[in-house]
Enzyme design. Structure first.
Site, short mmCIF file in Angstrom:
data_model
loop_
_atom_site.label_atom_id
_atom_site.label_comp_id
_atom_site.label_asym_id
_atom_site.label_seq_id
_atom_site.Cartn_x
_atom_site.Cartn_y
_atom_site.Cartn_z
N ALA A 1 6.12 -12.21 9.72
CA ALA A 1 4.70 -12.81 10.12
C ALA A 1 4.23 -11.64 11.10
O ALA A 1 4.69 -10.76 11.66
CB ALA A 1 5.07 -13.99 10.99
N ASP A 2 2.59 -11.91 11.31
CA ASP A 2 1.90 -10.86 12.05
C ASP A 2 2.32 -10.62 13.38
O ASP A 2 2.23 -9.60 13.97
CB ASP A 2 0.45 -11.42 12.06
N THR A 3 2.58 -11.81 14.24
CA THR A 3 3.31 -11.53 15.44
C THR A 3 4.47 -10.63 15.63
O THR A 3 4.41 -9.73 16.27
CB THR A 3 3.70 -12.78 16.17
#
Length: 483
Positions: free
Chosen positions: A229-231
């Site tokens: 995921a982007d985080t």
């Protein structure tokens, strides 16, 4: 020298960086917006996943991926893609902090025995952004779609699966899985009972593979790494490690840090996520960050945050005793969902625009320092704070943050760190497959170009400002942080 690519499928665009495996140097880049999907585009959180593929294809055009040996995928967190038994999407993907799911979130919390029960089970309390909550909404609002749902993927999982030609095996990584609300970072396992509680029946879940594992290889021989995921991808792209925290300044705020173990927090203030390296990434969020600055700028009749910053710099630390508790939307850290903001310390000498401007910046940063202290209170070491977001460039933020946070502050130059993190993951998987990298140790790439700000002699002054803030918070909301 090898060549790898990282792609970041954000809510509105796809960005691709092509990097040298040894140095991390960016060789070329591609970008494309997602195609507009009709009259509700931008307002609806329903998105046809095919838009992500179309954007990806456009971003990769012109031979961008020529010579690339492996690709890593980062995508927006929490985007739920429900599939039927044949692998077709049951309905459009549900993305973002879907406001339709807010009632479902409260419903789920109650159905499983409250916030503490959820925190103990999966390290987080369901919110509108999490897939488990979107499942509950779908079961209640679109029962036919829920009944047809046989497989659950997130955006990065679906993109990896598509790139590999839709194989029988579907995979995800620890980072992505930890944001679902039905995988526990502490145990490293799924909670199928929570899927059933939300959806009404069981569904197939992707296999969680290791940080340096490959999800597979395309028929053309292109390796696809695990994805995340982007985080988690951004944290990996920034190169943060033990002793580092990341403070993101959006309308709301978030604080995350690398830690060797999962933190189970019965109050639910800490969301216990996993990172992209095999470590953990506890996160604490605040509902109010830059929105407090924008509100203050409007109140003072200022056109932008730069003007507010310039005005604040005419004041002094402590804003002549003016303290703003910036709980304009209620607050999550501390858990005060129905409260409002407070302006305290009004005296004749403090009633000047520059002092209110200064109090807004100090209030925002003290609220984020409270979130940092939640992590510190659980044994998380914080020596450096990476400050992200356009507001991190404001002089008033940079002047106050190091002393209020009690740590060195690093302000990286703006870049797509999620795409870089995805490329670094691809380089890791490629290196492991070639026998030149250890699956426990990612490739060493240089850190970002950044300003480094030390608290120095201002530390004592900053801590006095912080104590002034805490005194007002305790007076207005006594015991708000009692565990």
């Amino acid at each position: 020298m090898g060549i790898v690519a990282g792609l970041d499928s954000a809510p509105d665009f796809t960005r691709i960086v092509v990097c040298d495996t040894d140095t991390g140097g960016v060789l070329r880049q591609g970008y494309a917006p997602h195609p507009v999907q009709g009259p509700d585009a931008g307002r609806s959180s329903d998105v046809d996943p095919q838009a992500w593929l179309l954007s990806l294809g456009e971003a990769a055009s012109g031979g961008l991926l020529e010579g690339v040996q492996a690709i890593g995928v980062s995508a927006q967190a929490g985007a739920l893609v429900p599939l039927d038994a044949q692998g077709n999407t049951v309905r459009p993907a549900m993305t973002g902090g879907d406001k339709r799911a807010q009632v479902a979130a409260a419903d789920l919390v109650d159905a499983f025995g409250g916030r503490e029960s959820w925190a103990q089970a999966v390290g987080c309390v369901p919110g509108a952004a999490q897939p488990v909550t979107k499942l509950r909404w779908m079961a209640r609002t679109e029962p036919e779609s829920a009944a047809r749902t046989a497989v659950l993927l997130q955006a990065q999982d679906w993109l990896v699966w598509q790139l590999l030609g839709r194989p029988v095996r579907r995979t995800t990584d620890r980072g992505g899985a930890s944001g679902t609300g039905y995988w526990a970072a502490a145990t490293g396992g799924y909670r199928p009972d929570l899927v059933e509680l939300a959806l009404g029946h069981q569904a197939m879940l992707p296999e969680v593979i290791g940080p340096a594992d490959a999800a597979g290889t395309t028929p053309e021989g292109l390796m696809i790494s695990a994805g995340t995921a982007d985080t988690m991808a951004a944290a990996f792209g920034l190169g943060i490690g033990l002793g580092d925290a990341v403070v993101s300044l959006g309308a709301s705020g978030s604080v995350m840090a690398v830690h060797p173990e999962a933190l189970v927090d019965r109050t639910g203030m800490i969301t216990s996520l996993a990172d992209a390296t095999g470590m953990h990434l506890p996160v604490v969020t605040t509902l109010n960050a830059v929105r407090a600055l924008r509100g203050t700028a409007e109140l003072l009749g200022l056109p932008d945050l730069e003007s507010l910053s310039d005005l604040a710099m005419k004041s002094t630390p402590g804003a002549h005793g003016l303290v703003l508790l910036p709980y304009l939307e209620g607050e999550r850290t501390p858990n005060l969902p129905h409260t409002a903001g407070t302006l305290a310390g009004l005296r004749r000498e403090s009633m000047k625009p520059e002092h209110l401007a200064r109090a807004a910046f100090e209030g925002m940063l003290c609220g984020l320092a409270d979130a940092l202290d939640v992590l510190r209170g659980r044994g998380v070491e914080v020596r450096r704070v990476f400050l992200l977001g356009p507001a991190a460039e404001l002089p008033a933020v940079q002047a106050a943050a190091p002393a209020l946070f009690g740590a060195q502050v690093v302000v990286p130059q703006p870049a797509d760190y999620a795409a870089t993190g995805a490329a670094r993951q691809a380089a890791w998987a490629l290196g492991v497959s070639q026998g030149v990298l250890d699956p426990r140790t990612p490739p060493v790439w240089p850190g970002p170009v950044a300003q480094v700000l030390d608290p120095g002699e201002e530390l004592a002054v900053g801590q006095a400002v912080r104590q002034q803030y805490v005194a007002v918070r305790e007076q207005i909301h006594p015991g708000a942080f009692q565990q």
